[in-house]
Scaffold this motif. Structure first.
Motif, short mmCIF file in Angstrom:
data_model
loop_
_atom_site.label_atom_id
_atom_site.label_comp_id
_atom_site.label_asym_id
_atom_site.label_seq_id
_atom_site.Cartn_x
_atom_site.Cartn_y
_atom_site.Cartn_z
N CYS A 26 7.87 -88.81 79.37
CA CYS A 26 7.12 -87.58 79.09
C CYS A 26 7.09 -86.71 80.34
CB CYS A 26 5.70 -87.91 78.67
SG CYS A 26 5.63 -88.93 77.18
N LYS A 27 7.41 -85.44 80.18
CA LYS A 27 7.46 -84.51 81.30
C LYS A 27 6.67 -83.24 80.98
CE LYS A 27 10.44 -87.25 83.34
NZ LYS A 27 9.95 -88.20 84.38
N HIS A 28 5.71 -82.93 81.84
CA HIS A 28 4.96 -81.67 81.81
C HIS A 28 4.35 -81.37 80.44
CE1 HIS A 28 6.60 -80.99 85.77
NE2 HIS A 28 7.85 -81.05 85.30
N LEU A 29 3.64 -82.34 79.90
CA LEU A 29 3.03 -82.14 78.58
C LEU A 29 1.76 -81.31 78.67
CD1 LEU A 29 3.32 -85.68 76.95
CD2 LEU A 29 5.01 -83.86 77.03
N TRP A 30 1.65 -80.34 77.77
CA TRP A 30 0.44 -79.53 77.64
C TRP A 30 0.01 -79.53 76.18
CZ3 TRP A 30 -2.13 -76.22 81.24
CH2 TRP A 30 -1.55 -76.17 82.53
N LYS A 31 -1.29 -79.73 75.98
CA LYS A 31 -1.90 -79.51 74.67
C LYS A 31 -3.12 -78.63 74.87
CE LYS A 31 -2.91 -79.42 70.45
NZ LYS A 31 -2.06 -78.61 69.56
N VAL A 32 -3.11 -77.47 74.20
CA VAL A 32 -4.16 -76.48 74.40
C VAL A 32 -4.73 -76.08 73.04
CG1 VAL A 32 -4.72 -74.20 75.34
CG2 VAL A 32 -2.98 -75.62 76.47
N PHE A 33 -6.05 -76.10 72.94
CA PHE A 33 -6.72 -75.62 71.73
C PHE A 33 -7.28 -74.22 72.01
CE2 PHE A 33 -7.11 -80.27 71.64
CZ PHE A 33 -6.54 -80.54 70.41
N GLY A 34 -7.14 -73.34 71.02
CA GLY A 34 -7.65 -71.98 71.21
C GLY A 34 -6.91 -70.99 70.35
N PRO A 35 -7.21 -69.69 70.52
CA PRO A 35 -6.69 -68.66 69.61
C PRO A 35 -5.19 -68.43 69.72
CG PRO A 35 -7.95 -67.67 71.41
CD PRO A 35 -8.20 -69.14 71.48
N ALA A 46 -6.98 -72.93 84.59
CA ALA A 46 -8.16 -72.09 84.84
C ALA A 46 -8.07 -70.79 84.04
CB ALA A 46 -8.29 -71.80 86.33
N ARG A 47 -6.87 -70.21 84.00
CA ARG A 47 -6.68 -68.98 83.24
C ARG A 47 -6.93 -69.21 81.75
NH1 ARG A 47 -0.93 -65.66 82.87
NH2 ARG A 47 -1.57 -64.15 81.28
N LEU A 48 -6.42 -70.32 81.23
CA LEU A 48 -6.63 -70.65 79.82
C LEU A 48 -8.11 -70.79 79.51
CD1 LEU A 48 -3.70 -73.19 79.46
CD2 LEU A 48 -4.00 -71.17 78.00
N ARG A 49 -8.82 -71.53 80.38
CA ARG A 49 -10.26 -71.72 80.15
C ARG A 49 -11.00 -70.38 80.20
NH1 ARG A 49 -9.28 -76.12 83.90
NH2 ARG A 49 -9.20 -78.10 82.74
N GLY A 50 -10.60 -69.54 81.14
CA GLY A 50 -11.26 -68.25 81.30
C GLY A 50 -11.07 -67.33 80.12
N GLU A 51 -10.04 -67.57 79.31
CA GLU A 51 -9.77 -66.73 78.15
C GLU A 51 -10.07 -67.45 76.84
OE1 GLU A 51 -6.07 -64.62 78.38
OE2 GLU A 51 -6.26 -64.30 80.53
N GLY A 52 -10.95 -68.46 76.91
CA GLY A 52 -11.47 -69.07 75.69
C GLY A 52 -10.67 -70.21 75.12
N HIS A 53 -9.73 -70.78 75.89
CA HIS A 53 -8.94 -71.91 75.43
C HIS A 53 -9.47 -73.22 76.03
CE1 HIS A 53 -6.20 -68.53 74.75
NE2 HIS A 53 -5.63 -69.27 73.81
#
Length: 355
Positions: free
Chosen positions: A12-21, A41-48
């Protein structure tokens, strides 16, 4: 414990899972080049909610790979991504020469049915089916003939020592027995990769320990490639070949139990492991070294045993111990005493109990 091979089963390489709009918006070619922490940090700041952040690791064939962390660390989300119960936003997951993140439709269904086994803390047994029928069910989905699938189900129930309860409904079984049926069902298709998400956490402490013993017994027989999720550091140390410790969606340390316990990367990991009695968690093989000169006298000590097994002989004056196996290894008293001194500084007696 079975020795893992050097062959990589899952990479597994550079896995991201993000919840949000709109998480996919951030993972175009240009967007992902920024630092992972800055992107999170940017994702969190924009509601993710970045639940898995830039996770990279390999799982070796025959290895028990434990992913652990506290509630909300991202460990269960990660294992659901690995089994494709959730889709990732970015990264690669190579399994059996294929990128799991790109497989879909019937191909994915076939991989789940034939090459993956899954056990979760909610046992997930069908209440109207007997133990035998529950275990045979995944083979029924594969189109296996009834006589063949029931023979395999009997074999698996014998393996988990429930051969006498074939006709019992889940309501007629204890919690530990229900979990054994769940384990047998996940093993029935003979999976290459076995996922277990906190499978024993709903059980009473005594049954929990017994199921750990059962799990290790099965692994010594079957030598499966396993991804095991837990929040319990002692469980991780007891079962794992290697541990990935998560916090806030990130893997903050990856290594053997001994590496994490003896060389924590930061204060968080040190605090996380501070309540662990090393004499019970560090294994003989972790401290063993090539033998010097004549082999030590006395019976060999098991390589996978915790170092507390040598304490009586150590107290009686023995200073060198032969380690079981063909590697020509020995355990020296000095290495054990260093661990006991660390335990003493953290309030543990030599027997691993709190002082």
């Amino acid at each position: 414990m079975a020795q893992a091979s050097s062959r990589i089963m899952l990479s597994c390489k550079h896995l991201w899972k993000v919840f949000g709009p709109r998480p996919a918006y951030y993972f175009d070619t240009a967007g992902y080049r920024i630092d992972p922490e800055a992107l999170a940090a940017r994702l969190r700041g924009e509601g993710h909610i970045p639940a898995v952040v830039d996770a990279s690791f390999d799982v070796k064939q025959g290895e028990i790979f434990v992913i652990m962390g506290l509630s909300g660390s991202g460990k269960s989300t990660l294992v659901r991504c690995l089994s494709r119960l959730l889709d990732i936003e970015y990264g690669t997951m190579e399994f059996d020469g294929q990128d799991l993140a790109r497989i879909s439709g019937r191909d994915l269904i076939e991989i789940r049915r034939r090459k993956m086994g899954m056990v979760f803390q909610s046992f997930g047994l069908m209440p109207h089916l007997t133990a035998l029928e529950n275990v045979a069910f995944p083979l029924k989905l594969q189109g296996v003939a009834r006589s063949e699938r029931e023979a395999r189900a009997r074999e698996m129930l014998e393996l988990v020592e429930l051969g006498s309860r074939l006709d019992a409904l889940p309501s007629q079984l204890s919690g530990g027995q229900q979990q054994r049926v769940g384990i047998a069902r996940s093993l029935a298709p003979d999976p290459d990769l076995w996922f277990l998400d906190e499978p024993f956490s709903a059980l009473d402490p005594l049954i929990h320990r017994q199921m750990q013993d059962e799990f290790l017994r099965l692994q010594n027989q079957l030598k499966k490639t396993i991804v095991f999720i837990t929040h319990d550091i002692m469980e991780a140390c007891r079962l794992a070949d290697r541990i990935a410790l998560m916090r806030g969606g990130r893997i903050i340390q990856l290594g053997t139990p001994a590496e994490i316990l003896l060389s924590p990367v930061d204060d968080y990991v040190a605090d996380f492991t501070a309540e662990v009695a090393l004499s019970r968690a560090i294994r003989v093989r972790d401290l063993a070294r090539p033998a010097q000169g004549e082999p030590p006298e006395g019976p060999p000590v098991p390589a996978a045993a915790p170092i507390e097994v040598v304490l009586p002989a150590l107290a009686a004056g023995q200073r060198r111990f032969r380690v079981e196996g063909d590697g020509g290894l020995e355990l020296e008293a000095g290495a054990v005493l260093e661990v006991l001194q660390r335990d003493a500084r953290h309030g543990f007696r030599a027997d691993g109990a709190s002082a």
